[in-house]
Design an enzyme around this catalytic site. Sequence first.
Site, mmCIF file in Angstrom:
data_model
loop_
_atom_site.group_PDB
_atom_site.id
_atom_site.type_symbol
_atom_site.label_atom_id
_atom_site.label_comp_id
_atom_site.label_asym_id
_atom_site.label_seq_id
_atom_site.Cartn_x
_atom_site.Cartn_y
_atom_site.Cartn_z
ATOM 1 N N SER A 197 22.671 35.462 -78.347
ATOM 2 C CA SER A 197 22.167 34.267 -79.028
ATOM 3 C C SER A 197 21.446 34.560 -80.328
ATOM 4 C CB SER A 197 21.255 33.496 -78.083
ATOM 5 O OG SER A 197 20.277 34.338 -77.519
ATOM 6 N N HIS A 225 26.362 30.530 -75.029
ATOM 7 C CA HIS A 225 26.765 30.133 -76.386
ATOM 8 C C HIS A 225 28.277 30.159 -76.592
ATOM 9 C CE1 HIS A 225 22.711 29.863 -78.100
ATOM 10 N NE2 HIS A 225 22.434 30.791 -77.202
ATOM 11 N N LYS A 256 24.547 23.300 -74.449
ATOM 12 C CA LYS A 256 24.764 23.740 -75.825
ATOM 13 C C LYS A 256 26.021 23.063 -76.372
ATOM 14 C CE LYS A 256 21.538 27.356 -75.414
ATOM 15 N NZ LYS A 256 21.174 28.587 -74.752
HETATM 16 C C1 LIG Z 1 20.054 28.791 -73.878
HETATM 17 C C2 LIG Z 1 20.431 29.927 -73.034
HETATM 18 C C3 LIG Z 1 20.252 29.870 -71.653
HETATM 19 C C4 LIG Z 1 19.543 28.729 -70.979
HETATM 20 O O1 LIG Z 1 20.321 27.584 -70.920
HETATM 21 P P1 LIG Z 1 19.615 26.152 -70.797
HETATM 22 O O2 LIG Z 1 20.671 25.279 -70.256
HETATM 23 O O3 LIG Z 1 19.163 25.790 -72.164
HETATM 24 O O4 LIG Z 1 18.453 26.324 -69.850
HETATM 25 C C5 LIG Z 1 20.718 30.932 -70.892
HETATM 26 N N1 LIG Z 1 21.290 32.008 -71.473
HETATM 27 C C6 LIG Z 1 21.453 32.104 -72.807
HETATM 28 C C7 LIG Z 1 22.118 33.299 -73.380
HETATM 29 C C8 LIG Z 1 21.015 31.075 -73.632
HETATM 30 O O5 LIG Z 1 21.145 31.180 -74.951
#
Ligand SMILES: *Cc1c(COP(=O)(O)O)cnc(C)c1O
Length: 409
Positions: A197, A225, A256
């Site tokens: 990320s 992502h 996302k």
């Molecule tokens: C955003 C993210 C999460 C968490 O997901 P949410 O649905 O926002 O709680 C988990 N792993 C990675 C790599 C992320 O970027």
Amino acid sequence: MACRPPPPATPPPEPAALPEALAWITGALERLREAGLERPRRVRAGRQGREVELDGRRLVNFGSNDYLGLAGDVRLTRAASRAACAEGFGAGASPLVSGHSAVHAALEGALARLLGTSDALLFPSGFAANAATIAALVGPDDLVASDERNHASIIDGCRLSRATVVVYPHRDVATLGRILAASPARRRLVVTDTLFSMDGSVAPLADLADACERHGAMLLADEAHATGIFGARGSGLVEATGTAAGVHVRVGTLSKALGAAGGFVAGHPRLVDWLRHAARGYVFSTAHPPAVAGAALEALAVVAAEPERRTGLLERAAGFRDRLRRGGLDLGAAEAQIVPVVVGGAEAALALAARLAAEGMFVPAIRPPSVAPGRCLVRASLAWHHDDADLDRLAAALLAAAGCGGRHP
Ligand SMILES: *Cc1c(COP(=O)(O)O)cnc(C)c1O
């Protein structure tokens, strides 16, 4: 759809004197401020899309994970309304009691079909999916090996498991192989983001799967992502790299690219059955609202029907990265829609973000604890709704700020 904005918030009462037991917080916050790590929140107004209004300023939005432009898509709003009409707003209970509704069941089925895994399990968030799943797979007699750039939810899952945690250098499969070979642990688990990320880099999934196969280790890949973006069907990088047979535990998020909320784990039905019993963040947490599941189901339908959103995004992102690299910017190993420009210190990252905001673009500065100290960056999250002119303007601004010579302000 005509929507009235929510009423203005009534101000809370004046705070009482800080209780003595909390006095330490004043100093802790002061130290954050001194290190340039204070994080004020901006208030977003209205729907987001290509533009976002933050604290009353409209900016081109390079600071959201809404990669496919679905977070503000009215089709998701309508699907959410339909599900809420059919099933009410709250889920009322955890899934094992009575919270698992027809729309949740339909969504789990759709996710399993998308990933080709036979079964899937919904979690309240992607964070909960990682934390609960890792702790359900390994315990005190076990080993978990984690890439140094993994997401906080993976790090917390490792800690929660009470397994021995070994952090391996970013994408370093040779070191990982040595760690696995040397471990006498009962069970071994390797955990990795697929698209990192903060770096926009991609995990070497085929090599990781080989190493796990050789050493009898489980492999968990977090596609947060990548879900909705990569692969012919849009299920993620496991699909795109043809590594499904070697990735045992596939985590993703609906929050996302899919524009909704919630996390999921997909895999063999035996694995999913175990998680239903042993993943505490699943067992002891209220199922997410049916409306959210309805919106996510609609997002999956859009992903299937409009592949040009993801293919167009990835094409434009490749052109954008090429242009920055040709101009002399160091993007590290970035190879996707997340484009980080590392500037070093926190103040420098904030200054660059402020300069871009002054030019009408929201590109957030990323500081510790999201990145290591000294690796602060601005992160441009490209999305389907950015057009060539948006990307031209951002590229020109980043290159100008770097003096075009590849050095940063
Ligand atoms: C955003 C993210 C999460 C968490 O997901 P949410 O649905 O926002 O709680 C988990 N792993 C990675 C790599 C992320 O970027």
